[in-house]
Write a protein that holds these residues in place. Structure first.
Motif, PDB file in Angstrom:
ATOM      1  N   THR A  20      32.630  44.166  45.990  1.00 40.12           N
ATOM      2  CA  THR A  20      32.814  43.766  47.383  1.00 40.12           C
ATOM      3  C   THR A  20      33.363  42.351  47.515  1.00 40.12           C
ATOM      4  OG1 THR A  20      30.564  42.897  47.576  1.00 40.12           O
ATOM      5  CG2 THR A  20      30.887  45.234  48.083  1.00 40.12           C
ATOM      6  N   ASP A  42      39.636  49.112  40.729  1.00 41.35           N
ATOM      7  CA  ASP A  42      39.911  49.977  41.879  1.00 41.35           C
ATOM      8  C   ASP A  42      40.752  49.227  42.905  1.00 41.35           C
ATOM      9  OD1 ASP A  42      39.434  51.193  44.588  1.00 41.35           O
ATOM     10  OD2 ASP A  42      38.263  52.601  43.388  1.00 41.35           O
ATOM     11  N   PRO A  43      41.982  49.664  43.162  1.00 41.80           N
ATOM     12  CA  PRO A  43      42.860  48.940  44.094  1.00 41.80           C
ATOM     13  C   PRO A  43      42.277  48.834  45.506  1.00 41.80           C
ATOM     14  CG  PRO A  43      44.131  50.500  42.784  1.00 41.80           C
ATOM     15  CD  PRO A  43      42.694  50.793  42.521  1.00 41.80           C
ATOM     16  N   ALA A  44      41.628  49.898  45.986  1.00 44.67           N
ATOM     17  CA  ALA A  44      41.061  49.859  47.332  1.00 44.67           C
ATOM     18  C   ALA A  44      39.924  48.850  47.416  1.00 44.67           C
ATOM     19  CB  ALA A  44      40.565  51.253  47.736  1.00 44.67           C
ATOM     20  N   ASN A  45      39.045  48.839  46.425  1.00 44.51           N
ATOM     21  CA  ASN A  45      37.968  47.846  46.395  1.00 44.51           C
ATOM     22  C   ASN A  45      38.533  46.433  46.323  1.00 44.51           C
ATOM     23  OD1 ASN A  45      35.981  49.780  46.487  1.00 44.51           O
ATOM     24  ND2 ASN A  45      35.513  49.708  44.298  1.00 44.51           N
ATOM     25  N   ALA A  47      41.412  45.357  47.398  1.00 46.71           N
ATOM     26  CA  ALA A  47      42.022  44.981  48.676  1.00 46.71           C
ATOM     27  C   ALA A  47      40.958  44.563  49.683  1.00 46.71           C
ATOM     28  CB  ALA A  47      42.855  46.142  49.217  1.00 46.71           C
ATOM     29  N   ARG A  48      39.856  45.317  49.739  1.00 48.56           N
ATOM     30  CA  ARG A  48      38.780  44.959  50.668  1.00 48.56           C
ATOM     31  C   ARG A  48      38.153  43.623  50.283  1.00 48.56           C
ATOM     32  NH1 ARG A  48      37.915  50.702  50.583  1.00 48.56           N
ATOM     33  NH2 ARG A  48      36.534  50.514  48.768  1.00 48.56           N
ATOM     34  N   VAL A  64      44.088  43.135  39.887  1.00 44.26           N
ATOM     35  CA  VAL A  64      43.828  44.572  39.880  1.00 44.26           C
ATOM     36  C   VAL A  64      44.240  45.104  38.514  1.00 44.26           C
ATOM     37  CG1 VAL A  64      44.287  46.799  40.974  1.00 44.26           C
ATOM     38  CG2 VAL A  64      44.256  44.714  42.354  1.00 44.26           C
TER      39      VAL A  64
END
Length: 212
Positions: A20, A42-45, A47-48, A64
């Protein structure tokens, strides 16, 4: 985690597992964000986490990539802190920190036992240290997960009484010690009925209560 690693202002830290971004955010004001590199697979993690960190004014180096190969570009680091667990310490981690640097990493496995290891990197490229007291658990790094398992077929074997209560595997320390002895085994069940399946050898061990 950070207190246990002995991290101090000015140290250059490689964090494996941004998640996170919470732990990364704690490092930035303590060390200076220019000294913080964090790797997230994890690219999505990622980015967040990047957005969350920017929202509170932090812009550390966020990469990443597969954290198991570290981040050689910023090496050598003074500390490496992993917020995922691994079955063994990846060799690139040892090569990307300076001699005398500290690695803080959770050693986990397929029995779901884990122990937090504090290691000092040696000049020769190895590392030595000890497991710290207490309970620490992180998810296994994805490449260290056990292989897919299909339907379990029980093999015939010889029954004999055990001198050790199988329920010891329900204990944190008991599970971890058993995992060290059989690092490629998975564990199913609990209490008096336990199943150990060794992925590497195909061997099995099962326990059941004495019906006598």
């Amino acid at each position: 985690m950070f207190e246990r690693s002995g991290v101090a202002p000015g140290d250059r830290v490689l964090e494996i597992g941004t998640g996170t971004g919470y732990s990364t955010a704690l490092l930035c004001p303590a060390l200076g964000e220019e000294n913080v590199t964090s790797v997230e697979v994890d690219p999505a993690n990622a980015a967040r986490a990047r957005a969350a960190l920017a929202a509170v004014g932090h812009t550390p180096s966020l990469i990443v990539a597969d954290g198991l190969v570290g981040q050689a570009k910023g090496a050598p680091y003074d500390r490496l802190i992993a917020t995922c667990s691994v079955r063994h310490v990846p060799y690139p981690w040892l090569r990307q920190v300076r001699p005398g640097a500290i690695l803080l990493v959770t050693i986990g496995g397929w029995m779901h036992g884990s122990g937090l290891a504090l290691l000092t990197v040696e000049v020769e490229g190895g590392a030595a240290g000890r497991f710290l007291p207490g309970y620490t658990s992180y998810m296994l790094a994805r490449p260290h997960h056990h292989p897919p398992r299909g339907r379990i077929e029980f093999l015939p074997g010889t029954e004999r009484p055990t001198r050790i209560d199988p329920a010891v595997l329900d204990n944190w320390t008991g599970t971890f010690v058993a995992q060290l002895a059989a690092p490629s085994a998975e564990r199913l069940g609990s209490g008096p009925e336990q199943i150990l399946l060794d992925v590497a050898t195909g061997s099995q061990a099962r326990t059941k209560p004495n019906q006598a």
